[in-house]
Design a protein around this motif. Sequence first.
Motif, PDB file in Angstrom:
ATOM      1  N   TYR A 133      -4.776   9.475  -5.301  1.00 39.81           N
ATOM      2  CA  TYR A 133      -6.026   8.824  -5.662  1.00 39.81           C
ATOM      3  C   TYR A 133      -5.906   7.309  -5.716  1.00 39.81           C
ATOM      4  N   PHE A 134      -4.692   6.803  -5.875  1.00 41.66           N
ATOM      5  CA  PHE A 134      -4.478   5.355  -5.836  1.00 41.66           C
ATOM      6  C   PHE A 134      -4.695   4.825  -4.423  1.00 41.66           C
ATOM      7  N   SER A 135      -4.575   5.706  -3.435  1.00 42.40           N
ATOM      8  CA  SER A 135      -4.759   5.279  -2.043  1.00 42.40           C
ATOM      9  C   SER A 135      -6.179   4.772  -1.794  1.00 42.40           C
ATOM     10  N   ILE A 136      -7.124   5.158  -2.623  1.00 40.53           N
ATOM     11  CA  ILE A 136      -8.507   4.688  -2.451  1.00 40.53           C
ATOM     12  C   ILE A 136      -8.595   3.198  -2.794  1.00 40.53           C
ATOM     13  N   LEU A 137      -7.989   2.796  -3.910  1.00 45.82           N
ATOM     14  CA  LEU A 137      -7.951   1.375  -4.265  1.00 45.82           C
ATOM     15  C   LEU A 137      -7.181   0.590  -3.212  1.00 45.82           C
TER      16      LEU A 137
ATOM     17  N   ALA B   1       0.833  -1.208   0.000  1.00 43.88           N
ATOM     18  CA  ALA B   1       0.000   0.000   0.000  1.00 43.88           C
ATOM     19  C   ALA B   1       0.864   1.254   0.000  1.00 43.88           C
ATOM     20  N   ASN B   2       1.875   1.293   0.861  1.00 39.66           N
ATOM     21  CA  ASN B   2       2.734   2.475   0.953  1.00 39.66           C
ATOM     22  C   ASN B   2       3.492   2.728  -0.348  1.00 39.66           C
ATOM     23  N   LEU B   3       4.068   1.698  -0.907  1.00 39.03           N
ATOM     24  CA  LEU B   3       4.896   1.888  -2.099  1.00 39.03           C
ATOM     25  C   LEU B   3       4.066   2.239  -3.331  1.00 39.03           C
ATOM     26  N   THR B   4       2.875   1.674  -3.451  1.00 40.94           N
ATOM     27  CA  THR B   4       2.052   2.017  -4.613  1.00 40.94           C
ATOM     28  C   THR B   4       1.494   3.435  -4.513  1.00 40.94           C
ATOM     29  N   VAL B   5       1.185   3.891  -3.307  1.00 40.26           N
ATOM     30  CA  VAL B   5       0.736   5.282  -3.147  1.00 40.26           C
ATOM     31  C   VAL B   5       1.893   6.232  -3.449  1.00 40.26           C
ATOM     32  N   ALA B   6       3.082   5.880  -2.990  1.00 36.68           N
ATOM     33  CA  ALA B   6       4.253   6.719  -3.270  1.00 36.68           C
ATOM     34  C   ALA B   6       4.490   6.818  -4.784  1.00 36.68           C
ATOM     35  N   TYR B   7       4.224   5.757  -5.495  1.00 33.67           N
ATOM     36  CA  TYR B   7       4.472   5.731  -6.940  1.00 33.67           C
ATOM     37  C   TYR B   7       3.315   6.355  -7.736  1.00 33.67           C
TER      38      TYR B   7
ATOM     39  N   PHE C  11      -3.798   9.897   7.672  1.00 32.52           N
ATOM     40  CA  PHE C  11      -2.909   9.531   6.574  1.00 32.52           C
ATOM     41  C   PHE C  11      -2.887  10.596   5.488  1.00 32.52           C
ATOM     42  N   SER C  12      -4.056  10.998   5.055  1.00 33.30           N
ATOM     43  CA  SER C  12      -4.146  11.992   3.985  1.00 33.30           C
ATOM     44  C   SER C  12      -3.472  13.297   4.380  1.00 33.30           C
ATOM     45  N   SER C  13      -3.698  13.731   5.586  1.00 40.06           N
ATOM     46  CA  SER C  13      -3.118  15.000   6.043  1.00 40.06           C
ATOM     47  C   SER C  13      -1.597  14.953   6.101  1.00 40.06           C
ATOM     48  N   VAL C  14      -1.044  13.866   6.610  1.00 43.08           N
ATOM     49  CA  VAL C  14       0.415  13.761   6.742  1.00 43.08           C
ATOM     50  C   VAL C  14       1.065  13.416   5.398  1.00 43.08           C
ATOM     51  N   ALA C  15       0.507  12.469   4.674  1.00 38.69           N
ATOM     52  CA  ALA C  15       1.125  12.002   3.424  1.00 38.69           C
ATOM     53  C   ALA C  15       1.121  13.060   2.335  1.00 38.69           C
ATOM     54  N   PHE C  16       0.036  13.789   2.221  1.00 39.99           N
ATOM     55  CA  PHE C  16      -0.121  14.722   1.105  1.00 39.99           C
ATOM     56  C   PHE C  16      -0.019  16.180   1.535  1.00 39.99           C
ATOM     57  N   GLY C  17       0.173  16.398   2.821  1.00 40.82           N
ATOM     58  CA  GLY C  17       0.381  17.747   3.336  1.00 40.82           C
ATOM     59  C   GLY C  17      -0.850  18.611   3.395  1.00 40.82           C
ATOM     60  N   THR C  18      -1.988  18.035   3.153  1.00 37.06           N
ATOM     61  CA  THR C  18      -3.243  18.775   3.194  1.00 37.06           C
ATOM     62  C   THR C  18      -4.388  17.791   3.374  1.00 37.06           C
ATOM     63  N   LEU C  19      -5.494  18.283   3.843  1.00 33.31           N
ATOM     64  CA  LEU C  19      -6.675  17.451   3.961  1.00 33.31           C
ATOM     65  C   LEU C  19      -7.394  17.473   2.619  1.00 33.31           C
ATOM     66  N   MET C  20      -7.490  16.325   1.989  1.00 38.10           N
ATOM     67  CA  MET C  20      -8.143  16.196   0.688  1.00 38.10           C
ATOM     68  C   MET C  20      -9.476  15.477   0.911  1.00 38.10           C
ATOM     69  N   PRO C  21     -10.579  16.233   1.043  1.00 34.45           N
ATOM     70  CA  PRO C  21     -11.865  15.618   1.412  1.00 34.45           C
ATOM     71  C   PRO C  21     -12.303  14.480   0.499  1.00 34.45           C
ATOM     72  N   ASP C  22     -12.083  14.603  -0.801  1.00 37.36           N
ATOM     73  CA  ASP C  22     -12.506  13.528  -1.703  1.00 37.36           C
ATOM     74  C   ASP C  22     -11.670  12.267  -1.504  1.00 37.36           C
ATOM     75  N   VAL C  23     -10.386  12.418  -1.251  1.00 34.05           N
ATOM     76  CA  VAL C  23      -9.529  11.268  -0.990  1.00 34.05           C
ATOM     77  C   VAL C  23      -9.880  10.653   0.368  1.00 34.05           C
TER      78      VAL C  23
ATOM     79  N   PHE D 219      -5.696  -3.384   0.537  1.00 40.78           N
ATOM     80  CA  PHE D 219      -4.645  -3.617   1.525  1.00 40.78           C
ATOM     81  C   PHE D 219      -4.975  -3.130   2.933  1.00 40.78           C
ATOM     82  N   ILE D 220      -5.529  -1.936   3.046  1.00 35.94           N
ATOM     83  CA  ILE D 220      -5.759  -1.386   4.380  1.00 35.94           C
ATOM     84  C   ILE D 220      -6.948  -2.077   5.043  1.00 35.94           C
ATOM     85  N   GLY D 221      -7.954  -2.431   4.268  1.00 40.12           N
ATOM     86  CA  GLY D 221      -9.054  -3.228   4.817  1.00 40.12           C
ATOM     87  C   GLY D 221      -8.539  -4.534   5.404  1.00 40.12           C
ATOM     88  N   LEU D 222      -7.584  -5.163   4.724  1.00 38.69           N
ATOM     89  CA  LEU D 222      -6.953  -6.382   5.243  1.00 38.69           C
ATOM     90  C   LEU D 222      -6.176  -6.081   6.511  1.00 38.69           C
TER      91      LEU D 222
END
Length: 167
Positions: free
Chosen positions: A23-27, A13-19, A123-135, A32-35
């Motif tokens: 928006y890939f974090s939703i998939l 999950a971490n590496l695919t979001v980094a790449y 996660f969204s706030s720290v990873a992307f530096g902002t709160l992204m409501p849709d994500v 992965f995160i549900g698991l």
Amino acid sequence: MLIAVYLAAIVAANLTVAYFGPYFSILNSFLFIGLDITSRDALHERWEGRHLWLKMALLILAGSVLSWLLNRSAGRIALASFVAFAASGSADTLVYHLLRHQSKLRRVNGSNVVSAAVDSIVFSSVAFGTLMPDVVAGQFLAKVAGGYVWALLLSRLLWGREQVQER
């Protein structure tokens, strides 16, 4: 085995979001995160009373460190993952404990809803530096749905039918 699955899912999950980006974090949240949030409950049951908090903290740290070691440019994602899982894991453990007199599926899914909300916001706030409501909304819904699907699968594989329906 469950620890290896947990770590593999978090690293993937971490590496695919980094790449692929936010928006890939939703998939990832569904797959992965549900698991991860559901397997965390299975580990909770196995470790309860035996250094539960320490083992959970080390597991969360290990997933983040492995992600960073495999891709140093994923450092911000690994940090976000650690902070989000620490916060959501604490919330998950508390709610799971409060629901201890409910059936296993109610405990797992009830704690997953709270965990998914905390994890998605942090996660969204720290990873992307902002709160992204849709994500955040997409992640939350995907984590809850993914957690439910994984709970059903794990209930068959790990817990057995009779334990799932217990009160």
